[in-house]
Motif scaffolding. Sequence first.
Motif, PDB file in Angstrom:
ATOM      1  N   VAL A 183       3.352  -1.329   4.006  1.00  0.00           N
ATOM      2  CA  VAL A 183       3.259  -1.217   5.465  1.00  0.00           C
ATOM      3  C   VAL A 183       1.803  -1.284   5.906  1.00  0.00           C
ATOM      4  CG1 VAL A 183       3.658   0.310   7.444  1.00  0.00           C
ATOM      5  CG2 VAL A 183       5.422   0.073   5.675  1.00  0.00           C
ATOM      6  N   LYS A 184       0.925  -0.618   5.182  1.00  0.00           N
ATOM      7  CA  LYS A 184      -0.503  -0.640   5.506  1.00  0.00           C
ATOM      8  C   LYS A 184      -1.095  -2.037   5.360  1.00  0.00           C
ATOM      9  CE  LYS A 184      -2.091   3.742   6.132  1.00  0.00           C
ATOM     10  NZ  LYS A 184      -3.068   4.201   7.140  1.00  0.00           N
ATOM     11  N   TRP A 185      -0.604  -2.791   4.393  1.00  0.00           N
ATOM     12  CA  TRP A 185      -1.102  -4.142   4.159  1.00  0.00           C
ATOM     13  C   TRP A 185      -0.746  -5.100   5.297  1.00  0.00           C
ATOM     14  CZ3 TRP A 185       0.338  -5.048  -1.712  1.00  0.00           C
ATOM     15  CH2 TRP A 185      -0.685  -4.495  -2.501  1.00  0.00           C
ATOM     16  N   SER A 186       0.375  -4.862   5.953  1.00  0.00           N
ATOM     17  CA  SER A 186       0.888  -5.806   6.948  1.00  0.00           C
ATOM     18  C   SER A 186       0.269  -5.576   8.322  1.00  0.00           C
ATOM     19  CB  SER A 186       2.409  -5.670   7.051  1.00  0.00           C
ATOM     20  OG  SER A 186       2.924  -6.517   8.055  1.00  0.00           O
ATOM     21  N   GLU A 221       2.282 -16.663   5.582  1.00  0.00           N
ATOM     22  CA  GLU A 221       2.980 -16.557   4.302  1.00  0.00           C
ATOM     23  C   GLU A 221       2.762 -15.188   3.663  1.00  0.00           C
ATOM     24  OE1 GLU A 221       1.843 -19.723   1.748  1.00  0.00           O
ATOM     25  OE2 GLU A 221       2.680 -21.309   3.030  1.00  0.00           O
ATOM     26  N   GLN A 222       1.567 -14.644   3.845  1.00  0.00           N
ATOM     27  CA  GLN A 222       1.283 -13.321   3.285  1.00  0.00           C
ATOM     28  C   GLN A 222       2.189 -12.266   3.905  1.00  0.00           C
ATOM     29  OE1 GLN A 222      -2.856 -12.097   3.302  1.00  0.00           O
ATOM     30  NE2 GLN A 222      -2.303  -9.931   3.382  1.00  0.00           N
ATOM     31  N   GLU A 223       2.403 -12.356   5.214  1.00  0.00           N
ATOM     32  CA  GLU A 223       3.286 -11.389   5.884  1.00  0.00           C
ATOM     33  C   GLU A 223       4.727 -11.517   5.379  1.00  0.00           C
ATOM     34  OE1 GLU A 223       2.575  -8.944   7.764  1.00  0.00           O
ATOM     35  OE2 GLU A 223       0.492  -9.332   8.245  1.00  0.00           O
ATOM     36  N   LEU A 252       8.567  -7.997  -0.361  1.00  0.00           N
ATOM     37  CA  LEU A 252       8.260  -6.868  -1.241  1.00  0.00           C
ATOM     38  C   LEU A 252       8.875  -5.577  -0.707  1.00  0.00           C
ATOM     39  CD1 LEU A 252       4.512  -7.517  -2.178  1.00  0.00           C
ATOM     40  CD2 LEU A 252       6.477  -7.561  -3.724  1.00  0.00           C
ATOM     41  N   LEU A 253       8.827  -5.384   0.604  1.00  0.00           N
ATOM     42  CA  LEU A 253       9.439  -4.200   1.210  1.00  0.00           C
ATOM     43  C   LEU A 253      10.945  -4.169   0.949  1.00  0.00           C
ATOM     44  CD1 LEU A 253       7.564  -4.002   4.648  1.00  0.00           C
ATOM     45  CD2 LEU A 253       7.685  -2.169   2.945  1.00  0.00           C
ATOM     46  N   SER A 273       4.047   5.654  12.140  1.00  0.00           N
ATOM     47  CA  SER A 273       3.094   6.732  11.879  1.00  0.00           C
ATOM     48  C   SER A 273       2.004   6.285  10.915  1.00  0.00           C
ATOM     49  CB  SER A 273       3.825   7.959  11.315  1.00  0.00           C
ATOM     50  OG  SER A 273       4.199   7.778   9.960  1.00  0.00           O
ATOM     51  N   LEU A 274       2.335   5.387   9.989  1.00  0.00           N
ATOM     52  CA  LEU A 274       1.361   4.914   9.012  1.00  0.00           C
ATOM     53  C   LEU A 274       0.259   4.080   9.644  1.00  0.00           C
ATOM     54  CD1 LEU A 274       3.761   3.976   6.084  1.00  0.00           C
ATOM     55  CD2 LEU A 274       2.042   5.779   6.049  1.00  0.00           C
ATOM     56  N   LYS A 275       0.525   3.556  10.845  1.00  0.00           N
ATOM     57  CA  LYS A 275      -0.496   2.796  11.561  1.00  0.00           C
ATOM     58  C   LYS A 275      -1.467   3.712  12.294  1.00  0.00           C
ATOM     59  CE  LYS A 275       1.245  -1.286  10.562  1.00  0.00           C
ATOM     60  NZ  LYS A 275       0.522  -2.249   9.693  1.00  0.00           N
TER      61      LYS A 275
END
Length: 314
Positions: A28-31, A211-213, A219-220, A89-91
């Motif tokens: 989630v943090k990566w996106s 593509e990364q998203e 992966l999620l 919340s992680l954002k």
Amino acid sequence: MNNHSLKIPVFIPLIIGIVAISFSSIFVKWSDAPVSVQGMYRLLFTLIMMFPFVWKQVYLLKKITWHEICLLFLSGTFLALHFLFWMGSLKLTTVASSTILLSLQPVFVMIGAYIAFREKTSKAAIIGMVVAILGAIMIGWGDIGISAKHIQGDLLSILGTIVVAAHMLIGQKLLRTFPATLYSFSVFLIAVIVFGIYNFTLGISMTGYSEQEWGIFLLLAIVPTVFGHVLFNWLLKYVTAATISMAILGEPVGATLLAFLILDESLTLSQWSGGVIVLAGLYYFLQNTRKQKNSSPPAPVKTPVTPGPMVKKG
């Protein structure tokens, strides 16, 4: 609840699930995509992967009652809200702060289980729960912020914890008669629809991502959803929702360690110590829950809502 038909030690799938969900906060943090889009595609990709294993069971949905349909709808809606609140919340706050508040889940599950099912927990198990929660508090204590942004993230995490507790309690009730894969597929589908309506209503774009998203969405779906949520739904056939929620207390340990290694988030001595205390409390709780189950007479098996052999969970 059919504890005695599980052919492997319960701690094995519990550990696999804990490790899997620990990666959720990292992804989630990566996106950079909105959390409602992450949640929607996370579950949509999971549905695609599950379909070959569940399509032969879809006919069973024709036999369910309106009451069960309403419960499925509520469960799926609560799951969507959980992802929306917790991923949001992680954002706004750190991984440690968000996952520590998520660890309050057993408290809400235990209260809800007593109200809904009159399900009692032994004093020894409660002690284990309290110890584990105290350890989880130590993990996130240094990161719980006092800024408006952190407070908002903390509130979102608490809301996510409440609704996922409701989702698990409904699942515990429905899985007395539902095959696990069909239950998971149904609530994931409902959650995807809820996310779709939410995104459409607020004008949030559901296409045009890199593509990364798309890789992160996949992966999620594979790691924390299939090997986390689907696995825990399967385990609800054999253990209580309170036991699953206690196992999820291991997530702050794994997530905080991964955030330290991958995201360079700080990790203090109290957080390391808290991780050890979480695992000790979790082990004590599970041991005493198992003893309580083994000393109780088996509950009567309810008649399935459909004729014919039911498909085994998993």
